[in-house]
Scaffold this motif. Structure first.
Motif, PDB file in Angstrom:
ATOM      1  N   TYR A   9       0.840  -1.198   0.000  1.00  0.00           N
ATOM      2  CA  TYR A   9       0.000   0.000   0.000  1.00  0.00           C
ATOM      3  C   TYR A   9       0.875   1.248   0.000  1.00  0.00           C
ATOM      4  O   TYR A   9       2.065   1.178   0.304  1.00  0.00           O
ATOM      5  CB  TYR A   9      -0.923  -0.019   1.228  1.00  0.00           C
ATOM      6  CG  TYR A   9      -1.953  -1.118   1.117  1.00  0.00           C
ATOM      7  CD1 TYR A   9      -3.190  -0.879   0.536  1.00  0.00           C
ATOM      8  CD2 TYR A   9      -1.678  -2.412   1.559  1.00  0.00           C
ATOM      9  CE1 TYR A   9      -4.125  -1.893   0.404  1.00  0.00           C
ATOM     10  CE2 TYR A   9      -2.600  -3.433   1.428  1.00  0.00           C
ATOM     11  CZ  TYR A   9      -3.831  -3.167   0.843  1.00  0.00           C
ATOM     12  OH  TYR A   9      -4.740  -4.175   0.707  1.00  0.00           O
ATOM     13  N   ASN A  11       1.328   3.555   2.026  1.00  0.00           N
ATOM     14  CA  ASN A  11       1.978   3.853   3.306  1.00  0.00           C
ATOM     15  C   ASN A  11       3.121   2.883   3.596  1.00  0.00           C
ATOM     16  O   ASN A  11       3.750   2.955   4.648  1.00  0.00           O
ATOM     17  CB  ASN A  11       0.965   3.849   4.442  1.00  0.00           C
ATOM     18  CG  ASN A  11       0.259   2.511   4.602  1.00  0.00           C
ATOM     19  OD1 ASN A  11       0.520   1.560   3.869  1.00  0.00           O
ATOM     20  ND2 ASN A  11      -0.645   2.436   5.552  1.00  0.00           N
ATOM     21  N   LYS A  13       2.892  -0.316   4.136  1.00  0.00           N
ATOM     22  CA  LYS A  13       2.444  -1.546   4.789  1.00  0.00           C
ATOM     23  C   LYS A  13       2.091  -2.582   3.731  1.00  0.00           C
ATOM     24  O   LYS A  13       1.720  -2.249   2.606  1.00  0.00           O
ATOM     25  CB  LYS A  13       1.246  -1.281   5.690  1.00  0.00           C
ATOM     26  CG  LYS A  13       1.609  -0.565   6.970  1.00  0.00           C
ATOM     27  CD  LYS A  13       0.423  -0.531   7.906  1.00  0.00           C
ATOM     28  CE  LYS A  13       0.767   0.098   9.231  1.00  0.00           C
ATOM     29  NZ  LYS A  13      -0.383   0.063  10.161  1.00  0.00           N
ATOM     30  N   ILE A  35      -7.392  -1.190   7.102  1.00  0.00           N
ATOM     31  CA  ILE A  35      -6.622  -0.412   6.129  1.00  0.00           C
ATOM     32  C   ILE A  35      -7.125   1.029   6.082  1.00  0.00           C
ATOM     33  O   ILE A  35      -6.333   1.973   6.070  1.00  0.00           O
ATOM     34  CB  ILE A  35      -6.693  -1.066   4.739  1.00  0.00           C
ATOM     35  CG1 ILE A  35      -6.037  -2.448   4.769  1.00  0.00           C
ATOM     36  CG2 ILE A  35      -6.023  -0.183   3.686  1.00  0.00           C
ATOM     37  CD1 ILE A  35      -6.306  -3.292   3.552  1.00  0.00           C
ATOM     38  N   LYS A  37      -8.321   2.912   8.274  1.00  0.00           N
ATOM     39  CA  LYS A  37      -7.867   3.734   9.412  1.00  0.00           C
ATOM     40  C   LYS A  37      -6.525   4.402   9.144  1.00  0.00           C
ATOM     41  O   LYS A  37      -6.203   5.409   9.759  1.00  0.00           O
ATOM     42  CB  LYS A  37      -7.747   2.880  10.673  1.00  0.00           C
ATOM     43  CG  LYS A  37      -9.061   2.501  11.290  1.00  0.00           C
ATOM     44  CD  LYS A  37      -8.831   1.933  12.669  1.00  0.00           C
ATOM     45  CE  LYS A  37      -9.239   0.500  12.723  1.00  0.00           C
ATOM     46  NZ  LYS A  37      -9.017  -0.132  14.010  1.00  0.00           N
ATOM     47  N   ASP A  38      -5.747   3.847   8.238  1.00  0.00           N
ATOM     48  CA  ASP A  38      -4.404   4.373   7.965  1.00  0.00           C
ATOM     49  C   ASP A  38      -4.372   5.464   6.899  1.00  0.00           C
ATOM     50  O   ASP A  38      -3.301   5.999   6.608  1.00  0.00           O
ATOM     51  CB  ASP A  38      -3.469   3.231   7.533  1.00  0.00           C
ATOM     52  CG  ASP A  38      -3.009   2.382   8.698  1.00  0.00           C
ATOM     53  OD1 ASP A  38      -3.148   2.816   9.848  1.00  0.00           O
ATOM     54  OD2 ASP A  38      -2.511   1.270   8.430  1.00  0.00           O
ATOM     55  N   PHE A  39      -5.522   5.793   6.314  1.00  0.00           N
ATOM     56  CA  PHE A  39      -5.544   6.761   5.227  1.00  0.00           C
ATOM     57  C   PHE A  39      -6.580   7.849   5.485  1.00  0.00           C
ATOM     58  O   PHE A  39      -7.692   7.566   5.905  1.00  0.00           O
ATOM     59  CB  PHE A  39      -5.857   6.063   3.894  1.00  0.00           C
ATOM     60  CG  PHE A  39      -4.773   5.115   3.473  1.00  0.00           C
ATOM     61  CD1 PHE A  39      -3.697   5.560   2.731  1.00  0.00           C
ATOM     62  CD2 PHE A  39      -4.815   3.780   3.845  1.00  0.00           C
ATOM     63  CE1 PHE A  39      -2.677   4.686   2.352  1.00  0.00           C
ATOM     64  CE2 PHE A  39      -3.810   2.905   3.477  1.00  0.00           C
ATOM     65  CZ  PHE A  39      -2.737   3.359   2.727  1.00  0.00           C
ATOM     66  N   THR A  40      -6.178   9.074   5.212  1.00  0.00           N
ATOM     67  CA  THR A  40      -7.114  10.188   5.332  1.00  0.00           C
ATOM     68  C   THR A  40      -8.088  10.142   4.150  1.00  0.00           C
ATOM     69  O   THR A  40      -7.857   9.433   3.162  1.00  0.00           O
ATOM     70  CB  THR A  40      -6.375  11.540   5.294  1.00  0.00           C
ATOM     71  OG1 THR A  40      -5.795  11.710   3.985  1.00  0.00           O
ATOM     72  CG2 THR A  40      -5.290  11.625   6.361  1.00  0.00           C
ATOM     73  N   GLU A  43      -6.190  11.114   1.068  1.00  0.00           N
ATOM     74  CA  GLU A  43      -5.300  10.053   0.585  1.00  0.00           C
ATOM     75  C   GLU A  43      -6.079   8.941  -0.115  1.00  0.00           C
ATOM     76  O   GLU A  43      -5.548   8.265  -0.999  1.00  0.00           O
ATOM     77  CB  GLU A  43      -4.504   9.455   1.749  1.00  0.00           C
ATOM     78  CG  GLU A  43      -3.457  10.391   2.310  1.00  0.00           C
ATOM     79  CD  GLU A  43      -2.848   9.887   3.603  1.00  0.00           C
ATOM     80  OE1 GLU A  43      -1.660  10.199   3.829  1.00  0.00           O
ATOM     81  OE2 GLU A  43      -3.535   9.194   4.385  1.00  0.00           O
ATOM     82  N   ARG A  44      -7.329   8.764   0.268  1.00  0.00           N
ATOM     83  CA  ARG A  44      -8.158   7.718  -0.324  1.00  0.00           C
ATOM     84  C   ARG A  44      -8.678   8.098  -1.709  1.00  0.00           C
ATOM     85  O   ARG A  44      -9.177   7.250  -2.442  1.00  0.00           O
ATOM     86  CB  ARG A  44      -9.340   7.414   0.592  1.00  0.00           C
ATOM     87  CG  ARG A  44      -8.902   6.768   1.892  1.00  0.00           C
ATOM     88  CD  ARG A  44     -10.025   6.653   2.859  1.00  0.00           C
ATOM     89  NE  ARG A  44     -11.033   5.714   2.377  1.00  0.00           N
ATOM     90  CZ  ARG A  44     -11.993   5.217   3.128  1.00  0.00           C
ATOM     91  NH1 ARG A  44     -12.089   5.568   4.390  1.00  0.00           N
ATOM     92  NH2 ARG A  44     -12.875   4.389   2.624  1.00  0.00           N
ATOM     93  N   ALA A  82       2.714  -2.806  12.774  1.00  0.00           N
ATOM     94  CA  ALA A  82       3.479  -1.673  12.243  1.00  0.00           C
ATOM     95  C   ALA A  82       3.976  -1.933  10.826  1.00  0.00           C
ATOM     96  O   ALA A  82       4.360  -0.998  10.123  1.00  0.00           O
ATOM     97  CB  ALA A  82       4.661  -1.365  13.158  1.00  0.00           C
ATOM     98  N   TYR A  85      -0.829  -5.824   7.246  1.00  0.00           N
ATOM     99  CA  TYR A  85      -2.248  -5.980   7.549  1.00  0.00           C
ATOM    100  C   TYR A  85      -2.677  -7.420   7.811  1.00  0.00           C
ATOM    101  O   TYR A  85      -3.848  -7.666   8.061  1.00  0.00           O
ATOM    102  CB  TYR A  85      -3.089  -5.387   6.425  1.00  0.00           C
ATOM    103  CG  TYR A  85      -2.932  -3.888   6.328  1.00  0.00           C
ATOM    104  CD1 TYR A  85      -3.374  -3.062   7.343  1.00  0.00           C
ATOM    105  CD2 TYR A  85      -2.317  -3.299   5.228  1.00  0.00           C
ATOM    106  CE1 TYR A  85      -3.222  -1.691   7.265  1.00  0.00           C
ATOM    107  CE2 TYR A  85      -2.168  -1.933   5.140  1.00  0.00           C
ATOM    108  CZ  TYR A  85      -2.624  -1.132   6.168  1.00  0.00           C
ATOM    109  OH  TYR A  85      -2.479   0.230   6.096  1.00  0.00           O
TER     110      TYR A  85
END
Length: 93
Positions: A9, A11, A13, A35, A37-40, A43-44, A82, A85
């Motif tokens: 991804y 980020n 991960k 997943i 939760k890790d992107f604004t 960003e999506r 960290a 996923y």
């Protein structure tokens, strides 16, 4: 064709999975809510993921494919929150 793939991804991960049909359109069954939760929201709007085949075999049994998937999950640490996923096998940090 049985394959073990790695999804990366934006980020950094990763998610490691298996596909016993070698579908070009299959990108795994990682938890979408996890997943997300890790992107604004911004960003999506546009992002690129990479799918890389790590291993392939025409004759492997389902058990062999699953064992190979676990080996890659553990070696790449994609079950470590960290890093990736995957949530199975459970990371023992």
């Amino acid at each position: 064709m049985n394959v073990i793939y790695k999804i990366t991804y934006p980020n950094g991960k990763i998610y490691v999975g298996q596909d016993r049909t070698d579908s070009i359109n299959y990108f795994g069954s990682a938890d979408g809510a996890l997943i997300a939760k890790d992107f604004t929201r911004e960003e999506r709007r546009q992002f690129t993921v990479t799918r890389e085949i790590l291993w392939e075999c025409e004759t492997a049994t389902q058990a062999e494919v699953t064992q190979k998937e676990i080996e890659f999950i553990v070696s790449l640490k994609s079950n470590r929150p960290a890093v990736g996923y995957n949530r199975w096998p459970k990371f023992k940090g």
